[in-house]
Structure formats: C-alpha cells, structure tokens
Scaffold this motif. Structure first.
Motif, PDB file in Angstrom:
ATOM      1  N   LEU A 120       0.816  -1.212   0.000  1.00  0.00           N
ATOM      2  CA  LEU A 120       0.000   0.000   0.000  1.00  0.00           C
ATOM      3  C   LEU A 120       0.852   1.265   0.000  1.00  0.00           C
ATOM      4  CD1 LEU A 120      -2.570  -1.103   2.737  1.00  0.00           C
ATOM      5  CD2 LEU A 120      -2.882  -1.215   0.260  1.00  0.00           C
ATOM      6  N   GLN A 121       2.041   1.189   0.583  1.00  0.00           N
ATOM      7  CA  GLN A 121       2.866   2.384   0.800  1.00  0.00           C
ATOM      8  C   GLN A 121       3.610   2.842  -0.444  1.00  0.00           C
ATOM      9  OE1 GLN A 121       5.305   0.812   3.905  1.00  0.00           O
ATOM     10  NE2 GLN A 121       3.911   1.404   5.568  1.00  0.00           N
ATOM     11  N   ALA A 122       3.617   2.054  -1.518  1.00  0.00           N
ATOM     12  CA  ALA A 122       4.404   2.386  -2.710  1.00  0.00           C
ATOM     13  C   ALA A 122       4.044   3.766  -3.231  1.00  0.00           C
ATOM     14  CB  ALA A 122       4.163   1.334  -3.791  1.00  0.00           C
ATOM     15  N   GLY A 123       5.067   4.601  -3.429  1.00  0.00           N
ATOM     16  CA  GLY A 123       4.873   5.932  -3.985  1.00  0.00           C
ATOM     17  C   GLY A 123       4.594   7.012  -2.972  1.00  0.00           C
ATOM     18  N   MET A 124       4.478   6.675  -1.692  1.00  0.00           N
ATOM     19  CA  MET A 124       4.196   7.684  -0.684  1.00  0.00           C
ATOM     20  C   MET A 124       5.469   8.432  -0.278  1.00  0.00           C
ATOM     21  SD  MET A 124       1.392   5.924   1.873  1.00  0.00           S
ATOM     22  CE  MET A 124       1.233   7.467   2.801  1.00  0.00           C
ATOM     23  N   ALA A 125       5.318   9.704   0.022  1.00  0.00           N
ATOM     24  CA  ALA A 125       6.465  10.492   0.474  1.00  0.00           C
ATOM     25  C   ALA A 125       6.887  10.078   1.879  1.00  0.00           C
ATOM     26  CB  ALA A 125       6.112  11.982   0.440  1.00  0.00           C
ATOM     27  N   ARG A 126       5.903   9.760   2.738  1.00  0.00           N
ATOM     28  CA  ARG A 126       6.185   9.308   4.113  1.00  0.00           C
ATOM     29  C   ARG A 126       5.471   7.976   4.345  1.00  0.00           C
ATOM     30  NH1 ARG A 126       4.602  13.016   8.705  1.00  0.00           N
ATOM     31  NH2 ARG A 126       5.580  11.294   9.824  1.00  0.00           N
ATOM     32  N   PRO A 127       6.045   6.880   3.810  1.00  0.00           N
ATOM     33  CA  PRO A 127       5.347   5.587   3.902  1.00  0.00           C
ATOM     34  C   PRO A 127       5.150   5.100   5.332  1.00  0.00           C
ATOM     35  CG  PRO A 127       7.606   5.308   3.124  1.00  0.00           C
ATOM     36  CD  PRO A 127       7.321   6.780   3.097  1.00  0.00           C
ATOM     37  N   GLY A 128       6.001   5.540   6.262  1.00  0.00           N
ATOM     38  CA  GLY A 128       5.919   5.049   7.630  1.00  0.00           C
ATOM     39  C   GLY A 128       4.648   5.432   8.364  1.00  0.00           C
ATOM     40  N   ARG A 129       3.935   6.452   7.872  1.00  0.00           N
ATOM     41  CA  ARG A 129       2.708   6.883   8.563  1.00  0.00           C
ATOM     42  C   ARG A 129       1.503   6.037   8.187  1.00  0.00           C
ATOM     43  NH1 ARG A 129       0.942  12.499   5.550  1.00  0.00           N
ATOM     44  NH2 ARG A 129      -0.492  12.549   7.318  1.00  0.00           N
ATOM     45  N   LEU A 130       1.664   5.182   7.149  1.00  0.00           N
ATOM     46  CA  LEU A 130       0.574   4.323   6.708  1.00  0.00           C
ATOM     47  C   LEU A 130       0.730   2.923   7.294  1.00  0.00           C
ATOM     48  CD1 LEU A 130      -1.874   3.631   4.900  1.00  0.00           C
ATOM     49  CD2 LEU A 130      -0.241   3.130   3.063  1.00  0.00           C
ATOM     50  N   PHE A 131      -0.338   2.368   7.803  1.00  0.00           N
ATOM     51  CA  PHE A 131      -0.325   1.037   8.399  1.00  0.00           C
ATOM     52  C   PHE A 131      -1.688   0.399   8.174  1.00  0.00           C
ATOM     53  CE2 PHE A 131      -1.624   4.260  11.334  1.00  0.00           C
ATOM     54  CZ  PHE A 131      -2.768   3.750  11.927  1.00  0.00           C
ATOM     55  N   VAL A 132      -1.779  -0.876   8.436  1.00  0.00           N
ATOM     56  CA  VAL A 132      -3.061  -1.574   8.368  1.00  0.00           C
ATOM     57  C   VAL A 132      -3.736  -1.495   9.732  1.00  0.00           C
ATOM     58  CG1 VAL A 132      -4.171  -3.840   8.165  1.00  0.00           C
ATOM     59  CG2 VAL A 132      -2.415  -3.136   6.507  1.00  0.00           C
ATOM     60  N   ALA A 133      -5.014  -1.101   9.737  1.00  0.00           N
ATOM     61  CA  ALA A 133      -5.869  -1.163  10.928  1.00  0.00           C
ATOM     62  C   ALA A 133      -7.111  -1.922  10.490  1.00  0.00           C
ATOM     63  CB  ALA A 133      -6.206   0.233  11.439  1.00  0.00           C
ATOM     64  N   HIS A 134      -7.008  -3.245  10.532  1.00  0.00           N
ATOM     65  CA  HIS A 134      -8.055  -4.116   9.975  1.00  0.00           C
ATOM     66  C   HIS A 134      -9.064  -4.483  11.049  1.00  0.00           C
ATOM     67  CE1 HIS A 134      -9.462  -8.321   8.772  1.00  0.00           C
ATOM     68  NE2 HIS A 134     -10.083  -7.478   7.974  1.00  0.00           N
ATOM     69  N   PRO A 135     -10.312  -4.013  10.918  1.00  0.00           N
ATOM     70  CA  PRO A 135     -11.349  -4.288  11.930  1.00  0.00           C
ATOM     71  C   PRO A 135     -12.198  -5.492  11.522  1.00  0.00           C
ATOM     72  CG  PRO A 135     -12.189  -2.681  10.413  1.00  0.00           C
ATOM     73  CD  PRO A 135     -10.830  -3.110   9.872  1.00  0.00           C
ATOM     74  N   PHE A 136     -13.193  -5.779  12.334  1.00  0.00           N
ATOM     75  CA  PHE A 136     -14.126  -6.864  12.049  1.00  0.00           C
ATOM     76  C   PHE A 136     -15.542  -6.342  12.221  1.00  0.00           C
ATOM     77  CE2 PHE A 136     -10.129  -8.791  12.768  1.00  0.00           C
ATOM     78  CZ  PHE A 136     -10.101  -9.927  11.974  1.00  0.00           C
ATOM     79  N   ASN A 137     -16.421  -6.769  11.340  1.00  0.00           N
ATOM     80  CA  ASN A 137     -17.783  -6.256  11.276  1.00  0.00           C
ATOM     81  C   ASN A 137     -18.675  -6.893  12.344  1.00  0.00           C
ATOM     82  OD1 ASN A 137     -19.862  -4.712   9.984  1.00  0.00           O
ATOM     83  ND2 ASN A 137     -20.564  -6.567   8.972  1.00  0.00           N
ATOM     84  N   PRO A 138     -19.498  -6.102  13.080  1.00  0.00           N
ATOM     85  CA  PRO A 138     -19.634  -4.645  13.001  1.00  0.00           C
ATOM     86  C   PRO A 138     -18.545  -3.937  13.805  1.00  0.00           C
ATOM     87  CG  PRO A 138     -21.174  -5.504  14.617  1.00  0.00           C
ATOM     88  CD  PRO A 138     -20.491  -6.695  14.020  1.00  0.00           C
ATOM     89  N   VAL A 139     -17.933  -2.959  13.188  1.00  0.00           N
ATOM     90  CA  VAL A 139     -16.801  -2.267  13.798  1.00  0.00           C
ATOM     91  C   VAL A 139     -17.195  -1.595  15.108  1.00  0.00           C
ATOM     92  CG1 VAL A 139     -14.986  -0.556  13.402  1.00  0.00           C
ATOM     93  CG2 VAL A 139     -15.884  -1.878  11.479  1.00  0.00           C
ATOM     94  N   TYR A 140     -18.456  -1.180  15.232  1.00  0.00           N
ATOM     95  CA  TYR A 140     -18.874  -0.466  16.443  1.00  0.00           C
ATOM     96  C   TYR A 140     -19.123  -1.400  17.626  1.00  0.00           C
ATOM     97  CZ  TYR A 140     -23.479  -1.688  14.486  1.00  0.00           C
ATOM     98  OH  TYR A 140     -24.552  -2.351  13.942  1.00  0.00           O
TER      99      TYR A 140
END
Length: 494
Positions: free
Chosen positions: A125-145
């Motif tokens: 996902l981070q390819a091409g970003m100027a600051r790739p370190g700020r992007l991460f996966v936050a994978h939830p499960f439904n229903p997120v609430y």
C-alpha cells in the motif's frame, strides 16, 4: 475526547467504513466522511442508527456525547485538519494507492493513516508515498462499532511512534488492538477464517451438510468456546490436568490424517455458487439485512455483557471510564446536579407496556452511584475499608414511562452530617416531565467493622461545598413523607 483526538476522517462509507464512522462518532470524536457512491450518506446513516441502538443497549447508563458528522465531496475536504485518517475503500490496490496519494497531499503531516484492508500488506500500500511510515493496516471486524478486535500491521519501514499513537487512539474508543510482529498477506484473522471457509465450501460441495447445518455446528458448538477463550486456551483445557502438552501428544498425530482439504479448494462454478446462494436464501432470506444486523448486534451484546460480568475476554473492553473526580474550579455546584442519564430499552417493560417497577430503583441507584463517584467515593476510597450504604428509599411513581424514553436524573442534597447523606432524585423525560422521584438515606460505614463511621476526605470536603450550594434550594413538599391517606386502622396492641 480520546488521546487528544478531536477529528477523524473516514474515506469510504460502506459497511466497514460506516462502522468506523460509528465507532469514532459515538466516542465523542468529530468525523468527516468522503465516499463518492450516490447512496453513501443513506448507508452511513442506517449503520449509525443500528450503532446508536446497540450503544444505548450496551451502555444504557452512560452519558451520551456524540461527535459532529460531516460529508465531503472529495478526499481533501474530509482529511483537512484530521488527527487520524481511516481508509475503507474497495480492495483494489490501484484505487487504494490513488486514495493514499490524495490523503497525503491534504492531511496534516503527523496524522496516522490506517487502512481497513483485509488482505494487502502495508508495504504494497505504501508504494509511492512520500512518508510511507505513517501508513499502516488497521483491519477491523464487522460490526466495527461492536467487535473490539483491530489488527495493526506496520510495514518494514513503519514508524513505531505512529503505530503506538494509533493504538492509543483506537484503544481509547473501546477497541482491542493486536499488533502483528511482521506483515503477512491477510494478516491473522482472515487467514484463520479462510481456513474454515475453504473446508465449509467442500462440505457444501460434497453434500455433507447445508449452509445452515454448518452454521449450527459453529454457533451451537465450538463457536461458544472460541468467543470467550479462543483456540489455544480451549485446547489447553481439553488436555485435562496435564494441559497443552498432553493435548498435543494425544491429538497431534491426527494432523497427518486426511481429515481436511485445506490445501485443495472446490472450483467455484456457477452451479456451486447457486447451490450455496439457494441454501443461504432458505436459511436467512425471510429477514431483511438491517433486521439480521440488529439480531447479530443483540446477540453480541448479550455475549459481551456476560463476559463483562466475569471480567473476561472481550468483556474487559466494556469497562466504564474512570469515575469523575472533584468538580473543576468554578464548576457549577448549584442544585440540581445532573450526573446520570439513560434510555428505556424494550426489556425494561412490564406486562402493561411501561417501565417495570424495579427499573425505577435501578435508575435511582445508578444516579446515587454517579453522585458518590462525583464526591470522591472511588475504588481507592473503598479499598481503605470505607463505603456508603443505602439504608432507606422512598420512590414516587408519577408517570407511565414508555420504551425508548430518554431519562435524566436531577440530584439534590437535602442534608448531611458526619455519617449520613440525604439525597433527592427526580427522573426527568426529554420534555422535562417528572416521571418519578426518589428520596434516599445513605449511611457511611466501616466495612470491616460493619458499623456506621464518620466520612473522610475527599467526601467531607466535596459534600460541604455541594451542600452549601444546595442549601438554598427548598425541599419538595413530599420530602420526608411516607405513604399517607390510605386510612388503614391503627394496629391494636395485644
């Protein structure tokens, strides 16, 4: 406010994105949404309606303060000024990368960017970003609430401080983050689910079981164990007193037996897809999507509440926020105090369709607890062997309280001395009508000795300040009175 977060941006407002909106919004965080789909606003509002319903059932006694919700025509408008950004667009790598480019161009430079992706690695996902370190996966499960799990995955060039900050933000909304030790396709949860899903497809394909029969095996069987102990702890118990080592010795050889077909997948032909769809329609087609969601939410609430009672597993995420401390300098201490509110859920109704009698006592009891927390009776105070008991209560039922009525309780101190507190509660509906009143005599006790004892600081100090302000309020006419005017004859003495 959560970990200093005032605004979150949600890019994508479908099932998962709408769940994220609800998770943030119902925790007092402003949420800005961008989703180009024509029906996005309707979908988000419908998910929010279910989330509010679930919130009111899960936390009926907690004060409600939602954040502000806004919709924006583009990514830039949504992420501008955001403290945290969550992406939940469809699982297309090219689309996600273009969205991240737009986010990075407009969001504050220090805003963490989480992706809801269920399969892609952060490094992809981070390819091409100027600051790739700020992007991460936050994978939830439904229903997120409602489901507390969120998988946090950083890439090889991930920023540990950003991940720490993101975990703090998400944990403060009631989520339970699990950080993966390294990135891997599909993370942890979906890899486990995929294994079960593959085997289930073969069982349907080979006419061993229908979709409903497979679901029944899970929900009536090991699903109940998994909900509160997971996999390894369940198997540890299965090993008996000898534990996991014995379990592995006993059942480990079975892993070499041809029980499953996890390495083989049936071809998803039109015939198999139609077979599964037809069975699923027969199983669940009589109910609408929103009805199924509400049934799911109610079942989850019941499980979570049961786990909360035992302070176990996912139930620990429902722990109430720390009780409020002393009023801030200059805070309004005049009567009445409004420290407790709730909503009347359907299960509180009696056979007449009104709130049943003991629930009035519950509401007033919760209001008393909120008052005691307000004056400083916390866990530390009780740990020193001091507490406050209710020794007398008088409730007046003045109106027929209906389902979904939002109630608040106004509390006034009628008097106090070294060992006693006399409180008056008014239960008020949304229109300002008085539904009931409660008068309560509280006694401070030495719990070890089992007898009344003088109060100590901070209760004494805070009571003095509040009572001085409340003393100006006149006591209601009914205060101090019992049940009068019935005309029972006086009891004759033998």
């Amino acid at each position: 406010m959560s970990q200093g977060i005032q605004k979150a941006a949600c890019i994508g407002g479908g099932v998962i994105g709408g769940g994220w909106v609800a998770r943030f919004l119902l925790n007092g965080i402003d949420v800005a949404v961008h989703d180009p789909a024509p029906e996005a606003r309707r979908v988000v509002e419908e998910v929010l309606a279910n989330a509010r319903r679930a919130r009111d059932r899960l936390f009926p006694a907690r004060p409600v303060r939602e954040g502000a919700l806004s919709f924006h025509a583009d990514v830039a408008g949504a992420v501008r000024g955001a403290d945290y950004v969550q992406e939940s667009v469809p699982e297309r790598l090219d689309l996600k990368r273009s969205v991240f480019a737009a986010i990075e161009a407009a969001a504050p430079a220090d805003a963490p960017i989480g992706s809801s992706t269920s399969g892609f690695r952060p490094s992809e996902l981070q390819a091409g970003m100027a600051r790739p370190g700020r992007l991460f996966v936050a994978h939830p499960f439904n229903p997120v609430y409602l489901i507390p799990l969120v998988e946090i995955v950083g890439g090889p060039d991930g920023d540990a401080a950003t991940l720490d900050r993101a975990e703090g933000v998400l944990r403060a909304t009631g989520l339970a983050p699990i950080r993966l030790r390294r990135e891997i396709d599909a993370h942890i949860g979906d890899r486990l689910l995929e294994a079960v899903w593959r085997e289930a497809l073969w069982l349907v394909h080979d006419d061993v079981a229908t979709t409903q029969e497979i679901d029944d095996v899970i929900r009536y069987g090991f699903g109940l164990r998994w909900a509160q102990m997971g996999l390894f702890e369940t198997y540890r118990i299965a090993g008996g007193e000898a534990g996991m080592k014995h379990f592995i010795a006993q059942f480990g050889p079975a892993l070499k037996w041809p029980w499953s077909r996890l390495t083989d997948v049936p071809e998803m032909t039109d015939a198999l897809a139609g077979k599964i769809a037809a069975q699923s329609d027969a199983q669940s087609g009589a109910r609408s999507l929103r009805e199924l969601e509400r049934i799911r939410d109610d079942n989850l609430i019941g499980i979570l509440r049961a786990l909360e009672t035992n302070d176990w597993g996912a139930g620990t995420t429902l722990r109430a926020p720390a009780a409020p401390g002393a009023p801030e300098p200059g805070a309004d201490t005049a009567a009445p105090l409004v420290l407790h509110g709730t909503r009347v859920p359907p299960e509180w109704l009696d056979y007449n369709g009104h709130m049943t009698e003991f629930r009035y006592l519950q509401v007033f009891g919760d209001a008393t607890d909120a008052f005691l927390a307000h004056i400083g009776m916390d866990a530390a105070y009780r740990a020193e062997g001091r507490s406050v008991y209710t020794v007398e209560t008088h409730i007046r039922h003045l109106a027929e309280t209906a389902v979904d009525t939002r109630l608040s309780v106004r509390t006034t101190i009628l008097g106090h001395d070294a060992k006693r507190i006399r409180l008056h509660h008014e239960m008020i509906d949304e229109a300002g009508g008085v539904q009931a009143t409660g008068e309560h005599m509280l006694l401070h006790v030495d719990t070890a000795a089992g007898r009344a004892s003088p109060m100590a600081a901070p209760l004494t100090d805070r009571l003095a300040a509040l009572a001085a302000a409340h003393g100006a309020a006149s006591a209601p006419d009914h205060a101090g009175a019992g049940i009068r005017g019935i005309g029972w004859p006086a009891r004759e003495e033998g």
